[in-house]
Design a protein around this motif. Structure first.
Motif, mmCIF file in Angstrom:
data_model
loop_
_atom_site.group_PDB
_atom_site.id
_atom_site.type_symbol
_atom_site.label_atom_id
_atom_site.label_comp_id
_atom_site.label_asym_id
_atom_site.label_seq_id
_atom_site.Cartn_x
_atom_site.Cartn_y
_atom_site.Cartn_z
ATOM 1 N N ARG A 129 22.571 33.586 22.221
ATOM 2 C CA ARG A 129 21.545 33.180 23.198
ATOM 3 C C ARG A 129 21.181 31.709 23.033
ATOM 4 N N CYS A 130 21.100 31.249 21.784
ATOM 5 C CA CYS A 130 20.784 29.835 21.551
ATOM 6 C C CYS A 130 21.896 28.936 22.078
ATOM 7 N N LEU A 131 23.142 29.294 21.826
ATOM 8 C CA LEU A 131 24.253 28.466 22.289
ATOM 9 C C LEU A 131 24.332 28.442 23.808
ATOM 10 N N GLN A 132 24.102 29.575 24.444
ATOM 11 C CA GLN A 132 24.145 29.609 25.900
ATOM 12 C C GLN A 132 23.022 28.791 26.517
ATOM 13 N N SER A 133 21.842 28.864 25.926
ATOM 14 C CA SER A 133 20.717 28.108 26.478
ATOM 15 C C SER A 133 20.908 26.606 26.287
ATOM 16 N N LEU A 134 21.511 26.200 25.157
ATOM 17 C CA LEU A 134 21.717 24.779 24.918
ATOM 18 C C LEU A 134 22.897 24.226 25.713
ATOM 19 N N ALA A 135 23.809 25.089 26.133
ATOM 20 C CA ALA A 135 24.976 24.621 26.876
ATOM 21 C C ALA A 135 24.681 24.414 28.356
ATOM 22 N N ARG A 136 23.618 25.028 28.867
ATOM 23 C CA ARG A 136 23.301 24.890 30.282
ATOM 24 C C ARG A 136 22.525 23.609 30.538
ATOM 25 N N PRO A 137 22.603 23.039 31.759
ATOM 26 C CA PRO A 137 21.820 21.829 32.079
ATOM 27 C C PRO A 137 20.325 22.111 31.995
ATOM 28 N N GLY A 138 19.602 21.118 31.507
ATOM 29 C CA GLY A 138 18.151 21.254 31.366
ATOM 30 C C GLY A 138 17.732 22.171 30.252
ATOM 31 N N ALA A 139 18.626 22.375 29.263
ATOM 32 C CA ALA A 139 18.302 23.314 28.187
ATOM 33 C C ALA A 139 17.165 22.815 27.321
ATOM 34 N N ARG A 140 17.076 21.511 27.129
ATOM 35 C CA ARG A 140 16.024 20.985 26.257
ATOM 36 C C ARG A 140 14.640 21.181 26.872
ATOM 37 N N ASP A 141 14.556 21.145 28.193
ATOM 38 C CA ASP A 141 13.265 21.400 28.816
ATOM 39 C C ASP A 141 12.876 22.865 28.687
ATOM 40 N N ARG A 142 13.850 23.756 28.826
ATOM 41 C CA ARG A 142 13.537 25.171 28.688
ATOM 42 C C ARG A 142 13.322 25.565 27.236
ATOM 43 N N ALA A 143 13.890 24.810 26.309
ATOM 44 C CA ALA A 143 13.741 25.161 24.887
ATOM 45 C C ALA A 143 12.287 25.116 24.454
ATOM 46 N N SER A 144 11.538 24.161 24.974
ATOM 47 C CA SER A 144 10.130 24.060 24.598
ATOM 48 C C SER A 144 9.326 25.234 25.135
ATOM 49 N N GLU A 181 10.706 28.365 25.832
ATOM 50 C CA GLU A 181 11.204 29.619 25.281
ATOM 51 C C GLU A 181 11.206 29.635 23.761
ATOM 52 N N HIS A 182 10.688 28.598 23.126
ATOM 53 C CA HIS A 182 10.645 28.501 21.663
ATOM 54 C C HIS A 182 12.052 28.554 21.068
ATOM 55 N N THR A 183 13.014 27.944 21.743
ATOM 56 C CA THR A 183 14.372 27.851 21.238
ATOM 57 C C THR A 183 14.470 26.651 20.317
ATOM 58 N N PRO A 184 15.111 26.761 19.147
ATOM 59 C CA PRO A 184 15.165 25.634 18.213
ATOM 60 C C PRO A 184 15.918 24.456 18.803
ATOM 61 N N ARG A 185 15.398 23.252 18.545
ATOM 62 C CA ARG A 185 16.046 22.026 18.977
ATOM 63 C C ARG A 185 16.843 21.436 17.826
ATOM 64 N N PHE A 186 17.939 20.765 18.163
ATOM 65 C CA PHE A 186 18.814 20.207 17.153
ATOM 66 C C PHE A 186 19.143 18.768 17.526
ATOM 67 N N SER A 187 19.435 17.988 16.503
ATOM 68 C CA SER A 187 19.911 16.645 16.727
ATOM 69 C C SER A 187 21.375 16.688 17.110
ATOM 70 N N PRO A 188 21.941 15.605 17.699
ATOM 71 C CA PRO A 188 23.346 15.663 18.121
ATOM 72 C C PRO A 188 24.318 15.966 17.003
ATOM 73 N N THR A 189 24.006 15.566 15.770
ATOM 74 C CA THR A 189 24.951 15.807 14.669
ATOM 75 C C THR A 189 24.904 17.234 14.167
ATOM 76 N N GLU A 190 23.841 17.982 14.466
ATOM 77 C CA GLU A 190 23.761 19.359 14.006
ATOM 78 C C GLU A 190 23.536 20.333 15.137
ATOM 79 N N ALA A 191 23.721 19.878 16.387
ATOM 80 C CA ALA A 191 23.493 20.752 17.523
ATOM 81 C C ALA A 191 24.601 21.781 17.635
ATOM 82 N N PRO A 192 24.257 23.073 17.759
ATOM 83 C CA PRO A 192 25.279 24.095 17.934
ATOM 84 C C PRO A 192 25.725 24.139 19.378
ATOM 85 N N GLY A 193 26.487 23.160 19.821
ATOM 86 C CA GLY A 193 26.897 23.065 21.208
ATOM 87 C C GLY A 193 28.084 23.945 21.499
#
Length: 392
Positions: free
Chosen positions: A319-334, A336-348
Motif C-alpha cells: 500500500r505504501c509503494l502504490q501510494s508513493l508511486a501515484r501522482p500527488g502521493a506526497r500530498d495524500r501522504a499527509s 493518510e498518515h503514510t510515511p514520507r521518505f527522502s529520495p535516497t531512501e524512498a521505496p519507489g
C-alpha cells in the motif's frame, strides 16, 4: 618399456583420483550414509546435514517475539502472561485505584525479558495497553493501538529501505491477545470495533479472562457468541491437527496463576484455591490454558512471525509503494498518515521487485535519484498540461 611403464602408472593414479570423487546422481536418488560397520559410504555428500547447520545458527542467534495484550483492566492479563512464560514481567507495576481508572487514558507500555530454556534463548517483548476501555467514553479508544502497530511497520520499512540492513531490529507486533470480559453476554460494541480495526494489521487470539467465574454452560454460550477464529487462521499450517483442535477452543477460556496449591489428592499444582474447590491452570477439564500455550508457544510461534512478515507487513508495504508511486502521493501522504521518505531512501517503483535492494553502490543510488527526478519532472509537466487544457 620405461615409457609404457610410466604411462601405466599415470593411468593408475588418474583412475584412483576419479574413484575418489563422489558420483553424480539424479534428483530423487538418495545418498548413502554411515554403513553398519561404521565406515562412511563413498556416495555420501553431506548436504543432508543442512538442517543441523540451520539449527545451530538459529540457536546461536536466538529468537525474538513481540506479544501485545489488550482488554479492560481486571481480567487477569498480567497474571496470564506470567503463567504462560513462567516469569514475572510486572514486578514493579503499581495498580491504580478504581477512581483513577475512570479518567485514565490509554497508554502503550513495553516490557522486555530474555528467557532461556534448554539452551534456546527468546527475547520476549510485551506490549501492554493500560487504560483500554476503562474510561467512561470508550469511543475510538483503540486508535492509539492501531497507530502503534502501523508505526512499527513504518519503522521496519525505513530500516529495510536503508543502506545498512544487517542489524534490523524487528519491533513489529507478532500477536495480540485480546481479553473478553466473562461478565458480559458476548462481544461488546467496543470489542467488535477493536477487532475490526486491527484484524488486518496483527494476528489476534481472543481470550476469555477469569474463566473460573463462569459455569461450563456459560463458558460454552460465551464462546459461541464470541467466535473470531478467522483472525488467526491465515497461512498458519491449516492442515495441522493442533490448529484444528485449537480452533475449536477459540476464544480460549483461561485461568492464570503462578501460585502452587494442593489439589483434592494433595498433589502440588498451579492453580487457585476456593472454598468450593481448586481450579487447576494446567488441567484441560478446567480451562483452555494448555491449548493456548500449545498454539501460541509450542506449535505456531514461528508461524505467527511468518504471517506477520509475509502477509500483514507485505500488505502494508504494498500500500505504501502504490501510494508513493501515484501522482500527488506526497500530498495524500499527509492526510493518510503514510510515511514520507527522502529520495535516497524512498521505496519507489524500483523496489517493487523482491530481488532489488537499496544496499548498492553509490552509482546505483545516483541512478535511482535521477529516476526520481525524471518522474517528478514528468509529473510537473503533466500537471502543467492539464492546467493549460483546463484554461482553454
Amino acid at each position: 618399456g620405461a615409457a609404457v611403464g610410466l604411462g601405466i602408472q599415470m593411468f593408475e593414479e588418474w583412475r584412483a583420483a576419479v574413484n575418489f570423487l563422489p558420483h553424480h546422481r539424479k534428483w530423487g536418488e538418495t545418498a548413502g550414509a554411515v554403513t553398519a560397520g561404521g565406515a562412511m559410504d563413498k556416495e555420501y555428500v553431506g548436504f543432508a546435514a543442512l538442517p543441523n547447520q540451520l539449527h545451530r545458527k538459529s540457536v546461536k542467534k536466538g529468537f525474538d517475539f513481540t506479544l501485545m495484550v489488550a482488554g479492560e483492566s481486571g481480567l487477569g492479563k498480567s497474571t496470564l502472561i506470567n503463567s504462560l512464560f513462567l516469569t514475572n514481567l510486572y514486578e514493579d507495576r503499581q495498580v491504580p485505584e478504581a477512581s483513577a481508572r475512570l479518567s485514565q487514558t490509554l497508554t502503550i507500555e513495553r516490557r522486555g525479558v530474555e528467557i532461556e530454556e534448554r539452551g534456546v534463548k527468546v527475547k520476549l517483548t510485551l506490549v501492554d495497553t493500560p487504560g483500554f476501555g476503562d474510561s467512561v467514553d470508550c469511543s475510538d479508544c483503540w486508535l492509539p493501538v492501531v497507530k502503534f502497530i502501523e508505526e512499527q511497520f513504518e519503522q521496519y520499512l525505513r530500516d529495510e529501505s536503508g543502506l545498512n540492513r544487517k542489524n534490523i531490529q524487528d519491533s513489529r507486533v507478532h500477536c495480540c491477545l485480546y481479553f473478553i470480559s466473562p461478565f458480559g453476554r458476548g462481544l461488546r460494541p467496543l470489542d467488535v470495533a477493536f477487532l475490526r480495526a486491527v484484524h488486518e494489521k496483527v494476528n489476534i487470539i481472543p481470550v476469555i479472562g477469569k474463566a473460573d467465574a463462569l459455569l461450563p454452560q456459560e463458558t460454552q454460550a460465551l464462546k459461541q457468541k464470541g467466535r473470531w477464529g478467522d483472525c488467526i487462521e491465515a497461512e498458519m499450517s491449516k492442515s495441522s491437527p493442533d490448529l484444528e483442535k485449537g480452533k475449536e477452543s477459540i476464544p480460549f477460556a483461561v485461568v492464570g496463576s503462578c501460585e502452587v496449591v494442593r489439589d483434592g489428592r494433595n498433589r502440588p499444582v498451579r492453580g487457585r484455591r476456593y472454598s468450593w474447590g481448586t481450579v487447576e491452570v494446567e488441567n484441560p477439564h478446567h480451562c483452555d490454558f494448555l491449548n493456548l500455550r500449545r498454539m501460541l508457544v509450542q506449535t505456531h510461534l514461528q508461524d505467527l512471525k511468518e504471517v506477520t512478515h509475509d502477509l500483514l507487513y507485505e500488505g502494508y508495504r504494498a500500500r505504501c509503494l502504490q501510494s508513493l508511486a501515484r501522482p500527488g502521493a506526497r500530498d495524500r501522504a499527509s492526510r493518510e498518515h503514510t510515511p514520507r521518505f527522502s529520495p535516497t531512501e524512498a521505496p519507489g517503483p524500483f523496489l517493487a521487485s523482491p530481488g532489488h535492494s537499496l544496499q548498492s553502490r553509490p552509482a546505483q543510488l545516483r541512478r535511482m535519484q535521477e529516476m526520481l527526478e525524471k518522474m517528478q519532472a514528468q509529473m510537473q509537466q503533466s500537471q502543467a498540461q492539464g492546467e493549460q487544457s483546463d484554461a482553454l
